[in-house]
Design an enzyme around this catalytic site. Sequence first.
Site, short mmCIF file in Angstrom:
data_model
loop_
_atom_site.label_atom_id
_atom_site.label_comp_id
_atom_site.label_asym_id
_atom_site.label_seq_id
_atom_site.Cartn_x
_atom_site.Cartn_y
_atom_site.Cartn_z
N GLY A 49 0.76 -1.24 0.00
CA GLY A 49 0.00 0.00 0.00
C GLY A 49 0.78 1.29 0.00
O GLY A 49 0.33 2.28 -0.53
N GLU A 104 4.21 4.35 5.87
CA GLU A 104 3.03 3.49 5.83
C GLU A 104 1.86 4.24 5.20
O GLU A 104 1.77 5.46 5.35
CB GLU A 104 2.68 3.06 7.27
CG GLU A 104 1.46 2.21 7.41
CD GLU A 104 1.59 0.83 6.77
OE1 GLU A 104 1.65 0.76 5.52
OE2 GLU A 104 1.59 -0.16 7.50
N ASP A 105 1.01 3.52 4.51
CA ASP A 105 -0.15 4.15 3.89
C ASP A 105 -1.23 4.49 4.91
O ASP A 105 -1.74 5.60 4.94
CB ASP A 105 -0.73 3.28 2.76
CG ASP A 105 -1.08 1.86 3.20
OD1 ASP A 105 -0.76 1.47 4.34
OD2 ASP A 105 -1.67 1.13 2.38
N ASP A 108 -4.42 1.38 11.09
CA ASP A 108 -5.74 0.96 11.52
C ASP A 108 -5.68 0.70 13.03
O ASP A 108 -5.82 1.62 13.82
CB ASP A 108 -6.16 -0.28 10.73
CG ASP A 108 -7.64 -0.59 10.82
OD1 ASP A 108 -8.33 -0.02 11.68
OD2 ASP A 108 -8.11 -1.41 10.03
N PHE A 157 -13.74 2.19 5.21
CA PHE A 157 -12.82 1.48 4.32
C PHE A 157 -12.49 2.41 3.16
O PHE A 157 -13.40 2.93 2.50
CB PHE A 157 -13.44 0.18 3.81
CG PHE A 157 -12.40 -0.75 3.27
CD1 PHE A 157 -11.76 -1.65 4.11
CD2 PHE A 157 -12.03 -0.71 1.93
CE1 PHE A 157 -10.77 -2.50 3.63
CE2 PHE A 157 -11.05 -1.54 1.45
CZ PHE A 157 -10.42 -2.44 2.29
N ASP A 164 -5.95 -0.60 -1.43
CA ASP A 164 -6.75 -1.45 -2.31
C ASP A 164 -7.88 -2.15 -1.58
O ASP A 164 -7.93 -2.18 -0.35
CB ASP A 164 -5.85 -2.53 -2.92
CG ASP A 164 -5.54 -3.65 -1.94
OD1 ASP A 164 -5.89 -4.80 -2.22
OD2 ASP A 164 -4.93 -3.36 -0.88
#
Length: 180
Positions: A49, A104-105, A108, A157, A164
Amino acid sequence: MADPSDDYEIAGELYSAEEIRLKVEELAKRINEDYADRAPLLLIGILKGAFIFLADLARLIEVPVQFDFMALSSYGSATKTSGVVRIRKDLDVEISGRHVLIVEDIIDTGLTLSYLQRNLFARGAASVEICALLNKRAANKVDVPIKYEGFSIPDDFVVGYGLDYAERYRNLPYIATLKK
């Protein structure tokens, strides 16, 4: 067999390509200031990602940098991490004594990055900081010290700009929410 991604579609744009570009410039400026006297900086991109974010960010970093990549996975159900992290692709370079910036993308739960930060310190890194484009603060289960945070987002999301769903949507130049 039907593709599971066929059940989802783009709900709406969360951040435009222009908003992302401006945020990446802002993050790069701060990194340049902070690492001016600590170069070379080792950027570790978390696959898959973060590759687009890393590429755009790196082109704006003016201090000497080197690159490496890691791929990590946490096991559990499809929607929830177990907190058990598996390194699927490890570093190719030695990090002992190096200043490391994990790129990092999205964050979470924070469990994977918390593990990775401890792991890199255990390998002898001089410093380990985190640069994340997106942070789902409402989903965080551990407090991960993010030195360079792009956007704080709701617990939705999202796809695009490297993110993705079922390997689709990574190529979008913007970040969007996905709906069923």
